[in-house]
Design a protein around this motif. Sequence first.
Motif, mmCIF file in Angstrom:
data_model
loop_
_atom_site.group_PDB
_atom_site.id
_atom_site.type_symbol
_atom_site.label_atom_id
_atom_site.label_comp_id
_atom_site.label_asym_id
_atom_site.label_seq_id
_atom_site.Cartn_x
_atom_site.Cartn_y
_atom_site.Cartn_z
ATOM 1 N N SER A 1 52.169 55.720 27.849
ATOM 2 C CA SER A 1 51.886 55.214 27.022
ATOM 3 C C SER A 1 52.577 56.020 25.202
ATOM 4 O O SER A 1 53.214 56.991 25.577
ATOM 5 N N SER A 2 52.163 56.195 24.560
ATOM 6 C CA SER A 2 52.733 56.851 23.192
ATOM 7 C C SER A 2 51.629 56.219 22.300
ATOM 8 O O SER A 2 51.351 55.313 22.072
ATOM 9 N N SER A 3 51.646 56.743 20.722
ATOM 10 C CA SER A 3 50.058 56.759 19.984
ATOM 11 C C SER A 3 50.439 55.050 18.755
ATOM 12 O O SER A 3 51.605 55.303 18.819
ATOM 13 N N GLY A 4 49.055 54.563 19.200
ATOM 14 C CA GLY A 4 49.568 52.969 18.647
ATOM 15 C C GLY A 4 50.412 52.165 19.104
ATOM 16 O O GLY A 4 49.955 51.434 18.664
ATOM 17 N N ALA A 5 50.804 52.357 20.246
ATOM 18 C CA ALA A 5 51.689 51.483 21.167
ATOM 19 C C ALA A 5 50.846 51.485 22.331
ATOM 20 O O ALA A 5 50.833 51.888 23.367
ATOM 21 N N ALA A 6 51.087 49.898 22.645
ATOM 22 C CA ALA A 6 50.517 49.525 24.024
ATOM 23 C C ALA A 6 51.311 50.085 25.168
ATOM 24 O O ALA A 6 52.582 50.166 25.188
ATOM 25 N N ASP A 7 50.767 50.446 26.018
ATOM 26 C CA ASP A 7 51.330 50.769 27.964
ATOM 27 C C ASP A 7 51.611 49.986 28.794
ATOM 28 O O ASP A 7 51.267 49.299 28.283
ATOM 29 N N LEU A 8 52.762 50.079 29.036
ATOM 30 C CA LEU A 8 53.552 49.558 29.448
ATOM 31 C C LEU A 8 53.699 50.418 31.092
ATOM 32 O O LEU A 8 53.768 51.274 31.278
ATOM 33 N N THR A 9 53.916 49.364 31.722
ATOM 34 C CA THR A 9 53.882 50.092 33.664
ATOM 35 C C THR A 9 55.615 48.758 34.097
ATOM 36 O O THR A 9 55.723 47.703 33.716
ATOM 37 N N SER A 10 55.499 49.604 35.316
ATOM 38 C CA SER A 10 56.305 48.254 35.911
ATOM 39 C C SER A 10 55.755 47.328 37.469
ATOM 40 O O SER A 10 53.675 48.062 37.080
ATOM 41 N N ALA A 11 56.202 46.963 37.428
ATOM 42 C CA ALA A 11 54.938 45.468 38.880
ATOM 43 C C ALA A 11 54.954 46.798 39.893
ATOM 44 O O ALA A 11 53.692 46.073 40.653
ATOM 45 N N GLY A 12 55.838 47.817 39.856
ATOM 46 C CA GLY A 12 55.799 48.346 41.120
ATOM 47 C C GLY A 12 54.030 49.399 41.131
ATOM 48 O O GLY A 12 52.778 49.294 42.228
ATOM 49 N N ASP A 13 54.303 49.729 40.145
ATOM 50 C CA ASP A 13 53.256 50.564 39.876
ATOM 51 C C ASP A 13 51.811 50.181 39.292
ATOM 52 O O ASP A 13 50.276 50.428 38.925
ATOM 53 N N TRP A 14 51.593 48.840 39.059
ATOM 54 C CA TRP A 14 50.589 48.276 38.947
ATOM 55 C C TRP A 14 49.655 47.527 39.397
ATOM 56 O O TRP A 14 49.983 47.581 40.711
ATOM 57 N N LYS A 15 48.388 48.158 39.510
ATOM 58 C CA LYS A 15 47.283 47.672 39.969
ATOM 59 C C LYS A 15 46.327 46.782 40.123
ATOM 60 O O LYS A 15 45.965 46.609 39.363
ATOM 61 N N ILE A 16 46.229 46.254 41.429
ATOM 62 C CA ILE A 16 45.135 45.282 41.291
ATOM 63 C C ILE A 16 43.328 45.741 40.826
ATOM 64 O O ILE A 16 43.005 46.271 42.039
ATOM 65 N N ASP A 17 42.951 45.580 39.323
ATOM 66 C CA ASP A 17 42.069 46.129 38.964
ATOM 67 C C ASP A 17 41.188 45.133 39.711
ATOM 68 O O ASP A 17 41.072 43.998 40.148
ATOM 69 N N ASP A 18 40.056 45.593 39.650
ATOM 70 C CA ASP A 18 38.732 44.710 39.617
ATOM 71 C C ASP A 18 38.387 43.699 39.092
ATOM 72 O O ASP A 18 37.722 42.410 39.864
ATOM 73 N N ALA A 19 39.208 43.179 38.128
ATOM 74 C CA ALA A 19 38.642 41.845 37.330
ATOM 75 C C ALA A 19 39.948 40.839 38.156
ATOM 76 O O ALA A 19 38.713 39.888 38.036
ATOM 77 N N SER A 20 41.293 41.339 38.594
ATOM 78 C CA SER A 20 41.297 40.842 39.078
ATOM 79 C C SER A 20 41.465 39.714 40.701
ATOM 80 O O SER A 20 41.271 39.131 41.251
ATOM 81 N N ARG A 21 40.889 41.414 41.062
ATOM 82 C CA ARG A 21 39.931 40.876 42.449
ATOM 83 C C ARG A 21 38.970 40.230 42.251
ATOM 84 O O ARG A 21 38.749 38.938 43.299
ATOM 85 N N SER A 22 38.257 40.797 40.913
ATOM 86 C CA SER A 22 36.979 39.345 40.936
ATOM 87 C C SER A 22 37.080 37.385 40.626
ATOM 88 O O SER A 22 36.947 36.839 41.276
ATOM 89 N N TRP A 23 38.073 37.690 40.058
ATOM 90 C CA TRP A 23 38.832 36.280 39.640
ATOM 91 C C TRP A 23 39.380 35.484 40.937
ATOM 92 O O TRP A 23 39.126 34.368 41.111
ATOM 93 N N ALA A 24 40.176 36.180 42.144
ATOM 94 C CA ALA A 24 40.692 35.855 43.221
ATOM 95 C C ALA A 24 39.490 35.627 44.292
ATOM 96 O O ALA A 24 39.360 34.382 44.717
ATOM 97 N N GLN A 25 38.395 36.206 43.677
ATOM 98 C CA GLN A 25 37.822 35.367 45.018
ATOM 99 C C GLN A 25 36.551 34.956 44.419
ATOM 100 O O GLN A 25 36.172 33.736 44.870
ATOM 101 N N GLN A 26 36.095 34.907 42.815
ATOM 102 C CA GLN A 26 35.511 33.750 42.321
ATOM 103 C C GLN A 26 36.151 31.931 42.607
ATOM 104 O O GLN A 26 36.106 31.467 42.109
ATOM 105 N N GLN A 27 37.751 32.251 42.084
ATOM 106 C CA GLN A 27 38.389 31.493 41.912
ATOM 107 C C GLN A 27 38.741 30.639 43.852
ATOM 108 O O GLN A 27 39.116 29.397 43.866
ATOM 109 N N GLY A 28 38.455 31.384 45.158
ATOM 110 C CA GLY A 28 38.595 31.149 46.065
ATOM 111 C C GLY A 28 39.608 31.293 47.117
ATOM 112 O O GLY A 28 40.394 31.265 47.811
#
Length: 301
Positions: free
Chosen positions: A186-213
Amino acid sequence: MSRDTREWAWAYSASRGNARLVLLSIADRIPDEQCVAWASLTSLMKRTNASRNAVRGALVALADCGELEVLDDLDGPQHSTVYRLPRAAAWLAKVAAAREVDPEGYVEPPDESDAVPALDIDRLRRHGIWPKTGSESDPRRQNLTGSDSDPSRQNPNPPRVRSRPLPGSDPDPQNRSEPKVNRRYSSSGAADLTSAGDWKIDDASRSWAQQQGHLARLGEQGFQAADAKWRSHRAAWSPRTVAAWAADWRTWIAREHNPSPGRPNLYALPGGTPTVKAGITRAEAHTAALLAALDEPTGTE
């Protein structure tokens, strides 16, 4: 050829919001597999029904993520800006090479290591695109997104001030309902970046997976296996925003094959067989897949 480029944008682009609209507008102009097209800022504003600043911000966001390239050494009609979709060009070249070996064979999804073909300038001339006259430092071509009605081209480069978030970034109002997780850099005024390994499945993504079947289709074990497979394939990719990883992850989960023969296939058509009908396009198959997913039980009935 614009249809193939649009299908790439729908299936594999990580863009969202105005950036996705601008990308699709440019993809719609692609005449061949080189994925080069010209467009003015005014025409993009009309096609996307967006403001000048919104279109400029979308172009900068697409260039930053590597999905759009401005060819400053080329001129379109009336000195319009020439763009290229390098990842789409690499994908189409990959598909063409695979089809020569086996017309019915499986083609691996796009990867950042896929080579981008060299440009054939003579072929571009058929579409009104020519090498520009003058030196590369010519001030007429220093504007990233000039318009047809601006022949002087003396506008300076749009300032890349990050106090206003780019479309699709975490601070964007459309994402305020999503939890602020997956932060690493993170830096002031810049979008946060992360790696694929550190990315976590958030509630919105899990809810999407459930809603889409997809949870019901893959099962919890298959769902975890698909997530692990995605992280393995994305381990070498450079850090991206949380929104970009989420979009790429959802595309992967939607295309992942069902590991259990007892569960319905993603591409099953409602009331039909689990295989894709011959003679339909990939876009039609995706639509049928989504309709089939909506018909599957989600456990919330």
